[in-house]
Design a protein around this motif. Structure first.
Motif, PDB file in Angstrom:
ATOM      1  N   THR A   1     -54.189   7.098  53.818  1.00 41.10           N
ATOM      2  CA  THR A   1     -53.598   6.719  52.534  1.00 41.10           C
ATOM      3  C   THR A   1     -52.080   6.901  52.586  1.00 41.10           C
ATOM      4  OG1 THR A   1     -54.023   8.956  51.691  1.00 41.10           O
ATOM      5  CG2 THR A   1     -55.681   7.267  51.211  1.00 41.10           C
ATOM      6  N   LYS A   2     -51.556   7.116  53.785  1.00 44.86           N
ATOM      7  CA  LYS A   2     -50.114   7.294  53.959  1.00 44.86           C
ATOM      8  C   LYS A   2     -49.369   5.975  53.987  1.00 44.86           C
ATOM      9  CE  LYS A   2     -50.275  11.765  56.278  1.00 44.86           C
ATOM     10  NZ  LYS A   2     -49.858  12.549  57.467  1.00 44.86           N
ATOM     11  N   ARG A   3     -50.110   4.879  54.079  1.00 44.03           N
ATOM     12  CA  ARG A   3     -49.488   3.554  54.014  1.00 44.03           C
ATOM     13  C   ARG A   3     -50.448   2.614  53.301  1.00 44.03           C
ATOM     14  NH1 ARG A   3     -51.320   0.163  58.282  1.00 44.03           N
ATOM     15  NH2 ARG A   3     -52.778   1.233  59.679  1.00 44.03           N
ATOM     16  N   ASN A   4     -49.903   1.569  52.732  1.00 49.51           N
ATOM     17  CA  ASN A   4     -50.722   0.619  51.977  1.00 49.51           C
ATOM     18  C   ASN A   4     -50.512  -0.809  52.470  1.00 49.51           C
ATOM     19  OD1 ASN A   4     -48.174   0.064  51.061  1.00 49.51           O
ATOM     20  ND2 ASN A   4     -48.591   0.489  48.894  1.00 49.51           N
ATOM     21  N   ASP A   5     -50.160  -0.942  53.764  1.00 48.97           N
ATOM     22  CA  ASP A   5     -49.802  -2.253  54.300  1.00 48.97           C
ATOM     23  C   ASP A   5     -50.896  -2.848  55.179  1.00 48.97           C
ATOM     24  OD1 ASP A   5     -49.529  -0.348  56.259  1.00 48.97           O
ATOM     25  OD2 ASP A   5     -47.611  -1.105  57.031  1.00 48.97           O
ATOM     26  N   TYR A   6     -52.109  -2.298  55.123  1.00 48.65           N
ATOM     27  CA  TYR A   6     -53.195  -2.884  55.903  1.00 48.65           C
ATOM     28  C   TYR A   6     -54.229  -3.509  54.967  1.00 48.65           C
ATOM     29  CZ  TYR A   6     -55.704   1.504  54.831  1.00 48.65           C
ATOM     30  OH  TYR A   6     -56.297   2.565  54.186  1.00 48.65           O
ATOM     31  N   LEU A   7     -55.002  -4.418  55.490  1.00 46.29           N
ATOM     32  CA  LEU A   7     -55.985  -5.121  54.677  1.00 46.29           C
ATOM     33  C   LEU A   7     -57.040  -4.150  54.162  1.00 46.29           C
ATOM     34  CD1 LEU A   7     -56.717  -8.005  53.742  1.00 46.29           C
ATOM     35  CD2 LEU A   7     -58.247  -8.145  55.720  1.00 46.29           C
ATOM     36  N   GLY A   8     -57.203  -4.090  52.846  1.00 53.95           N
ATOM     37  CA  GLY A   8     -58.176  -3.200  52.219  1.00 53.95           C
ATOM     38  C   GLY A   8     -57.612  -1.870  51.787  1.00 53.95           C
ATOM     39  N   ALA A   9     -56.317  -1.639  51.985  1.00 52.74           N
ATOM     40  CA  ALA A   9     -55.726  -0.325  51.722  1.00 52.74           C
ATOM     41  C   ALA A   9     -55.861   0.093  50.261  1.00 52.74           C
ATOM     42  CB  ALA A   9     -54.252  -0.319  52.128  1.00 52.74           C
ATOM     43  N   GLU A  10     -55.608  -0.819  49.344  1.00 48.89           N
ATOM     44  CA  GLU A  10     -55.643  -0.465  47.921  1.00 48.89           C
ATOM     45  C   GLU A  10     -57.040  -0.051  47.488  1.00 48.89           C
ATOM     46  OE1 GLU A  10     -54.617  -2.497  43.546  1.00 48.89           O
ATOM     47  OE2 GLU A  10     -53.975  -3.472  45.410  1.00 48.89           O
ATOM     48  N   ALA A  11     -58.034  -0.832  47.897  1.00 50.11           N
ATOM     49  CA  ALA A  11     -59.421  -0.512  47.524  1.00 50.11           C
ATOM     50  C   ALA A  11     -59.861   0.816  48.127  1.00 50.11           C
ATOM     51  CB  ALA A  11     -60.349  -1.634  47.981  1.00 50.11           C
ATOM     52  N   LEU A  12     -59.480   1.071  49.373  1.00 50.44           N
ATOM     53  CA  LEU A  12     -59.906   2.298  50.037  1.00 50.44           C
ATOM     54  C   LEU A  12     -59.214   3.529  49.477  1.00 50.44           C
ATOM     55  CD1 LEU A  12     -60.186   1.025  53.711  1.00 50.44           C
ATOM     56  CD2 LEU A  12     -62.051   1.777  52.221  1.00 50.44           C
ATOM     57  N   ALA A  13     -57.960   3.394  49.075  1.00 47.17           N
ATOM     58  CA  ALA A  13     -57.260   4.523  48.465  1.00 47.17           C
ATOM     59  C   ALA A  13     -57.962   4.956  47.176  1.00 47.17           C
ATOM     60  CB  ALA A  13     -55.805   4.158  48.193  1.00 47.17           C
ATOM     61  N   ALA A  14     -58.371   3.974  46.376  1.00 46.72           N
ATOM     62  CA  ALA A  14     -59.072   4.291  45.125  1.00 46.72           C
ATOM     63  C   ALA A  14     -60.430   4.916  45.407  1.00 46.72           C
ATOM     64  CB  ALA A  14     -59.228   3.024  44.290  1.00 46.72           C
ATOM     65  N   GLU A  15     -61.143   4.383  46.390  1.00 45.59           N
ATOM     66  CA  GLU A  15     -62.467   4.912  46.702  1.00 45.59           C
ATOM     67  C   GLU A  15     -62.390   6.300  47.314  1.00 45.59           C
ATOM     68  OE1 GLU A  15     -66.547   3.782  49.175  1.00 45.59           O
ATOM     69  OE2 GLU A  15     -64.788   2.461  49.299  1.00 45.59           O
ATOM     70  N   LYS A  16     -61.404   6.519  48.155  1.00 43.00           N
ATOM     71  CA  LYS A  16     -61.272   7.837  48.781  1.00 43.00           C
ATOM     72  C   LYS A  16     -60.987   8.911  47.740  1.00 43.00           C
ATOM     73  CE  LYS A  16     -59.309   9.989  52.894  1.00 43.00           C
ATOM     74  NZ  LYS A  16     -58.459   9.805  54.092  1.00 43.00           N
ATOM     75  N   GLN A  17     -60.251   8.547  46.708  1.00 37.14           N
ATOM     76  CA  GLN A  17     -59.944   9.498  45.639  1.00 37.14           C
ATOM     77  C   GLN A  17     -61.171   9.792  44.787  1.00 37.14           C
ATOM     78  OE1 GLN A  17     -56.834   8.202  42.989  1.00 37.14           O
ATOM     79  NE2 GLN A  17     -56.429  10.276  42.261  1.00 37.14           N
ATOM     80  N   SER A  18     -62.042   8.785  44.598  1.00 29.30           N
ATOM     81  CA  SER A  18     -63.215   8.967  43.751  1.00 29.30           C
ATOM     82  C   SER A  18     -64.403   8.208  44.344  1.00 29.30           C
ATOM     83  CB  SER A  18     -62.919   8.465  42.327  1.00 29.30           C
ATOM     84  OG  SER A  18     -64.024   8.675  41.471  1.00 29.30           O
TER      85      SER A  18
END
Length: 419
Positions: A283-300
């Motif tokens: 979650t240290k970068r958001n420039d890969y495909l799927g990053a936004e969805a995975l950041a949200a899922e990893k948090q919850s």
């Protein structure tokens, strides 16, 4: 979603059995085994933009990526669902090898994008040697003490049968293990040398009947067994055609069976977090495909990976029905289904769907019927009692009691210092 298979190719793991599956399944706990994974594909990416290409379509953190280091590389779609995964190794500043299907995804995006990089197909052997005796065997065979100093997921060079090859420290069996790698032209020679040296160490060849029990006990979810690659949405049609046209019959998407009756193929997609790979998702970068969805899922997260321990009496009732008149329950093959199915079964609590069980298999070592399961977090505590519904809709079904257990089920002894 269910389909009947056109046939099953044993070529992925060699023969179904070499000694017998009971004997072979004890090898990675008591002695060691050699397993042939040379059927995986190798793509080599080189050039100034090779790492940028990989980074754009891979969930991992690349802040630290040393020479001869390997990573479990996971590639997701825009929704954070797994397309492919495999092993990525750095052999030079601008030289990367991708083992597995992920190379096709990266090669496809290399063609579509604007990257100063190139890709070549490689043909390597890949032999896993793992178990309590693996280190001693390979040290004697190679005369190398470098193996004892090898860090986890790092490759060292050793000499076997007069050839310099790579030995990647890993642990797919949850035990000390190395994957021997090199050009396929010398593969047969290396394989035979390991077998001959291994006689004094109780080595066994890993047959196809128990190869996936290895994955089940150590909790390594597998494409077409535990999830369907997320390539069937409309925006993936170009890649789907590219990918499927390149695959041999045994690597086609799975046939699906079991009591979980998904209405859309996307219900069989999984995220890396659901498959137990949250630690590789950066979650240290958001420039890969799927990053936004995975950041949200990893948090919850909503679902996580667990092992289910099936009730032995209920399993025996399923088997006993074969000896009774009338309709019997679906055949529960031992140690697991061999037809290339993704066998997906409903996991329920009081009749409510709380997860999906996959990778059902019998562990002779533990004398248990086990499965992996992606399960809702509010039912994922170890010790939770659930039921697995055995039998496809429209057939006789049996609710099999099960208990939620950790994943991996078997203690992981693959890491740490060897020397």
């Amino acid at each position: 979603m269910r389909q009947e298979p056109e046939g099953y190719a044993w070529s992925r793991f060699g023969q179904p059995e070499y000694t017998n599956w009971l004997d072979e399944s004890m090898s990675w706990k008591e002695t060691c085994y050699i397993g042939d994974w040379s059927f995986l594909w190798q793509h080599r990416f080189t050039g100034p933009d090779a790492l940028k290409l990989i980074s754009d379509f891979t969930v991992n953190n690349f802040e630290v990526f040393d020479l001869y280091q390997s990573k479990h590389a996971v590639h997701t779609n825009k929704d954070g669902k797994v397309i492919h995964e495999g092993v990525l190794t750095r052999f030079g500043d601008e030289d990367f090898m991708v083992h597995g299907r992920g190379g096709f995804w990266l090669a496809y995006n290399l063609e579509k994008g604007n990257y100063d990089a190139s890709v070549t197909n490689e043909d390597w052997f890949m032999y896993q040697v793992s178990g309590p005796n693996a280190l001693a065997l390979l040290q004697k065979l190679s005369g190398s003490q470098d193996l004892a100093d090898a860090r986890y997921m790092r490759a060292v060079t050793i000499t076997v049968a007069g050839h310099e090859i790579f030995a990647l420290r890993q642990g797919m069996a949850g035990e000390i293990g190395f994957e021997l790698q090199g050009p396929s032209s010398i593969g047969a020679e290396i394989y035979q040398a390991v077998l001959e040296a291994g006689r004094d160490f109780g080595i066994r060849k890993m047959g196809g009947r128990i190869a996936m029990i290895n994955h089940l006990e150590a909790s390594f979810p597998t494409i077409a067994t535990d999830y369907i690659p997320a390539i069937f949405d409309e925006d993936m049609s170009g890649y789907r055609e590219y990918f499927l046209s390149s695959m041999p019959p045994f690597a086609k998407p799975a046939y699906i069976n079991g009591s979980y009756d998904g209405k859309d193929i996307s219900e069989y997609y999984r995220s890396p977090i659901e498959l137990g790979w949250a630690k590789v998702v950066t979650t240290k970068r958001n420039d890969y495909l799927g990053a936004e969805a995975l950041a949200a899922e990893k948090q919850s997260p909503k679902r996580v990976l667990r092992t289910l321990e099936w009730n032995g009496d209920d399993v025996l009732e399923v088997q006993r029905s074969l000896f009774e008149p009338g309709e019997h329950f679906a055949y529960m093959e031992m140690p697991r289904d061999q037809r290339g199915y993704m066998w997906a079964d409903r996991v329920e609590v009081d009749g409510e769907l709380v997860g999906v069980a996959t990778s059902r298999g019998y562990s002779y070592y533990f004398r248990k019927m086990l499965s992996l399961a992606t399960i809702n977090v509010d039912h994922a505590d170890v010790g939770t009692e659930v039921e697995v519904l055995w039998g496809a809709p429209g057939q006789r079904q049996k609710a099999i009691r099960a208990v939620v257990c950790p994943a991996p089920y078997k203690e992981d002894r693959s890491r740490g210092q060897l020397g």
